[in-house]
Design a protein around this motif. Structure first.
Motif, PDB file in Angstrom:
ATOM      1  N   ASP A 191       7.373  -2.896   4.729  1.00  0.00           N
ATOM      2  CA  ASP A 191       6.967  -1.690   4.017  1.00  0.00           C
ATOM      3  C   ASP A 191       7.683  -1.562   2.672  1.00  0.00           C
ATOM      4  N   ASP A 237       2.090   1.894   9.836  1.00  0.00           N
ATOM      5  CA  ASP A 237       0.858   2.379  10.451  1.00  0.00           C
ATOM      6  C   ASP A 237       0.415   3.624   9.672  1.00  0.00           C
ATOM      7  N   PRO A 238      -0.768   3.606   9.056  1.00  0.00           N
ATOM      8  CA  PRO A 238      -1.171   4.737   8.206  1.00  0.00           C
ATOM      9  C   PRO A 238      -1.160   6.085   8.917  1.00  0.00           C
ATOM     10  N   GLU A 239      -1.669   6.131  10.151  1.00  0.00           N
ATOM     11  CA  GLU A 239      -1.720   7.400  10.868  1.00  0.00           C
ATOM     12  C   GLU A 239      -0.320   7.882  11.245  1.00  0.00           C
ATOM     13  N   ALA A 283       1.380   9.182   8.127  1.00  0.00           N
ATOM     14  CA  ALA A 283       0.852  10.491   7.739  1.00  0.00           C
ATOM     15  C   ALA A 283       1.399  11.594   8.642  1.00  0.00           C
ATOM     16  N   SER A 321      -1.770  12.234   2.575  1.00  0.00           N
ATOM     17  CA  SER A 321      -1.265  10.870   2.815  1.00  0.00           C
ATOM     18  C   SER A 321      -2.412   9.885   2.986  1.00  0.00           C
ATOM     19  N   MET A 322      -3.444  10.301   3.722  1.00  0.00           N
ATOM     20  CA  MET A 322      -4.560   9.402   4.014  1.00  0.00           C
ATOM     21  C   MET A 322      -5.423   9.133   2.782  1.00  0.00           C
ATOM     22  N   THR A 376      -1.554   8.287  -0.695  1.00  0.00           N
ATOM     23  CA  THR A 376      -0.378   7.438  -0.508  1.00  0.00           C
ATOM     24  C   THR A 376      -0.704   6.169   0.266  1.00  0.00           C
ATOM     25  N   ASN A 377      -1.379   6.311   1.405  1.00  0.00           N
ATOM     26  CA  ASN A 377      -1.670   5.125   2.215  1.00  0.00           C
ATOM     27  C   ASN A 377      -2.552   4.104   1.499  1.00  0.00           C
ATOM     28  N   TRP A 431      -0.459   2.305  -1.215  1.00  0.00           N
ATOM     29  CA  TRP A 431       0.537   1.410  -0.611  1.00  0.00           C
ATOM     30  C   TRP A 431      -0.136   0.158  -0.051  1.00  0.00           C
ATOM     31  N   ALA A 432      -1.286   0.345   0.586  1.00  0.00           N
ATOM     32  CA  ALA A 432      -2.013  -0.801   1.153  1.00  0.00           C
ATOM     33  C   ALA A 432      -2.426  -1.777   0.060  1.00  0.00           C
ATOM     34  N   ILE A 471       0.193  -4.901  10.116  1.00  0.00           N
ATOM     35  CA  ILE A 471       0.475  -3.476  10.280  1.00  0.00           C
ATOM     36  C   ILE A 471       1.356  -3.274  11.508  1.00  0.00           C
TER      37      ILE A 471
END
Length: 332
Positions: free
Chosen positions: A166, A255-257, A260, A274-275, A278-279, A282-283, A303
């Motif tokens: 990360d 892990d995105p969820e 968040a 976040s969803m 940010t996510n 970052w991805a 992930i």
């Protein structure tokens, strides 16, 4: 080097490095398991993020050493002003370093630490270090990612493998990619959601930027404002390992969820924020990191299921398993 059983855990020790002899640094060297008594030419090095010190790796290290027959020596350390290293970086406040030392200074210190440990503990010579006989596997979390990249670029031929957990995004502020509600072309519809009013968005954005933007001070005195100059892109420069080939590379994302949900629990950041922003950002950054080595030496972004940003804290078994896979790939 004397081998020890996996159950043994050595105590941290203070060492000094040639370029900063009056500022001791806390290091822990875990000796190899089932190796010969000659020089050790393999070393796993853990590079901390800002949020967690060297002790955060201990559970993963214990699992790894219990699960591998011939484990190479392992080095952890705390940077200046972090964890068990109470000394401050003597560069801080000197001309040109009024805002503190930066990522490149940390990478240079890391080389001094590795060289000191390699010559004093692993029976390597300076020739072994300069000519690439010593092979390194770097495991970096968060800002340990850009530090590991700068190390590999500055010392080509030494890093045979890298695992980045990360990665911190060192080249932008959060305020750069989170839509500015005061910008002339701002559309409130882009941020408003069932869990996020415009007022909530403003507050959450302000809190995130106050904590994470590049000019925010930290306990280490690490100046992150030079990040955009030192590490301007995710997909370059290419890293050079032994034999002019890129090192084997594993890029791991949160892990995105989970991220968040944790951001909501810890900072009150709306999950939709976040969803949406940010996510995905970052991805995309992590996808770029795959390109800093030869195409055949990186795969897809992995992930870490159920993990937030501090992956070694959330799932030490996962981290140990990824290191074990890399050690097998390296035929160590």
């Amino acid at each position: 080097m004397t081998s020890v059983s996996a159950a043994d855990s050595p105590a941290p020790q203070l060492i000094t490095i040639p370029n900063k002899p009056n500022s001791p640094i806390s290091c822990t060297l875990f000796p190899s398991i089932n190796s010969n008594s000659g020089p050790e030419f393999r070393l796993i090095v853990f590079v901390n993020g800002l949020g967690l010190p060297a002790a955060s790796w201990l559970r993963s290290i214990s699992i790894l050493r219990d699960s591998i027959n011939n484990c190479p020596p392992i080095l952890t350390y705390d940077r200046f002003g972090q964890g068990l290293t109470t000394a401050r970086d003597p560069l801080d406040g000197t001309p040109g370093k009024e805002n503190g030392h930066d990522f490149l200074d940390v990478a240079n210190d890391l080389h001094q630490i590795i060289s000191t440990i390699a010559t004093e503990k692993l029976k390597c010579s300076q020739y072994d270090i300069k000519n690439g006989n010593l092979q390194l596997l770097l495991v970096g979390a968060s800002i340990g990612g850009p530090i590991s990249r700068l190390y590999a670029v500055s010392h080509p031929g030494l890093v045979v493998g890298a695992i980045i957990l990360d990665s911190n995004i060192p080249n932008v502020n959060y305020s750069d990619f989170l839509p500015d509600p005061d910008a002339p072309n701002f559309d409130p519809k882009t941020v408003i959601d069932d869990d996020c009013t415009l007022i909530q968005y403003r507050g959450a954005r302000a809190a995130i930027c106050k904590m994470f933007d590049l000019n925010v001070k930290n306990s280490e005195g690490l100046d992150r404002t030079t990040g955009p100059d030192l590490v301007p892109k995710s997909d370059s420069p290419k890293l050079i390992g032994p034999g002019n080939k890129g090192p084997w590379l594993t890029i791991i994302g949160h892990d995105p969820e989970t991220f968040a949900n944790m951001s909501f629990e810890r900072m009150g950041t709306p999950i939709s924020m976040s969803m949406k922003f940010t996510n995905p950002y970052w991805a995309k950054y992590n996808e770029g990191l795959l390109k800093i080595t030869d195409e055949e030496r990186s795969g897809k972004v992995v992930i870490a299921k159920g993990c937030g940003h501090f992956i070694q804290n959330d799932d030490p078994q996962f981290v140990a398993d990824e290191i074990k896979k890399m050690v097998t790939k390296l035929a160590w």
